[in-house]
Design an enzyme around this catalytic site. Sequence first.
Site: not given
Length: 483
Positions: A91, A112, A124, A175, A182, A251-252
């Site tokens: 996102g 990121k 945002d 990153r 994932r 997801d992490n």
Amino acid sequence: MQLKPGWNFHNSYATLPPIFYTQLNPTPVAFPKLVVFNESLAEELNLNSDALQTEEGVATFSGNKIPEGAEPLAQAYAGHQFGYFTMLGDGRAILLGEHVNTQNQRFDIQLKGSGRTPYSRGGDGRAALGPMLREYIISEAMHALGIPTTRSLAVITTGETVIREQLLPGAILTRVASSHIRVGTFEFARKFGSKEDLQALCDYTIERHYPHLAKEKNPYLQLLKEVIEKQAALIAKWQLVGFVHGVMNTDNMTVSGETIDYGPCAFMDLYHPETVFSSIDTYGRYAYGNQPKIGGWNLARFAEALIPLLDENKEKAVRLAKEAIETYPDLYVFYYLDGMRKKLGLLNEEADDEALIQDLLQLMETYKQDYTNTFRALTLQKFEEPFFQTPEFQDWYQRYQARLKRQNSIDIMQMMKQHNPSVIPRNHRVEEAIEAAVERGDFTVMKKLLSIITNPYAYSAEQEEYCTLPEYPDEPYITYCGT
Ligand code: AMP
Ligand code: MG
């Protein structure tokens, strides 16, 4: 002559079926300024540090210029967040591509905080400077501790503000990861894709991370087993240094076995299994002592996603998945005990080792002792805290000494120094570094902290002052997810 940064982009992720990503560029920012740069990582990547720090080079880190060969995209994924399934995706991140170094190692280069994407939902697409510096500090500390992790190459400020509870300076973190695949990517494929999509993702993952499995009779079952083992080993390493991830949503969790997404994470000072830092983790789902169990829970979601590929026969597929998942607790304990033995200088195995370890931890909890410093004291045989004079500790210590006498070598200090960090990025130090940078534009505090914590097993004199606890170590330290 113009310096060349040395990017060597490949874009294998874009060969996956189109549901797995959306190709788009980062949203340019107003006034990019490089504030942190990781020279040693650049070197490992065979990139030219000087070129990357020119205006042109920095434009890559801000997303204002797409480097040659890159084909930016946002990745689609889903995930269980605090137990609930949700569609997610990058996102606020863009994968520029995969940089391949001269040793043929492949690294995702991801920005990121690079702007909105089709997966932004209400967000945002941006990131604030504080949390990006936090990720930089902790990920580099983890790497230095010998724990598999994504890395941080650079942080730029955008010259724009982001709105959180207040206005904050915007930033972008570059990153570096062995990939961003994932558990949630597989959940996404299972839920929203076809069986062919799922298979394409598995084949891609095997080729990228587990190429030796390609020739197996059931490569997808082997993939499941290897990921389970990688995560068992990873989470054991977290426990051994007192790291609390804070948001172990599926997801992490990577399938490469790297730690990813440093949000409300922190290192534990005083030992307590219920240690939680995240402001939103009200029920302690992701507390220190729960991490191993949650790892297993997440891996069960991974296994579920793979079921269609494990066997033609659904019942058999479920059984295979279950059997694989059932190996996790023992694997975890194996890696944890192995690491704990090293922390205590135990060179062989005895049946009572687990009790010896548990009893030490219990004493630390009862007497509110610092986790890292207790092992540090045992390593250096320097027992300054009153805790070490208590009859309970003295009893334990006699048992420990007796245990050491039953093994061949008693010259264990060197080994213990290699497994007990002298310094960790303590929360008050991390806060101090971030505050100086964000409030006063002073990055020297962070640079000094980095120089200390990226050599955690050095036991050097200058590290001493970084071993001290905050003034009120008993006060809860709270981290925020509003990253
Ligand atoms: P995280 O907590 O960083 O793992 O993020 C969880 C999900 O929320 C991911 O899909 C992120 O991309 C998304 N996300 C987090 N912050 C933002 C933001 N400011 N704008 C858009 N998406 C975001
Ligand atoms: Mg995440």
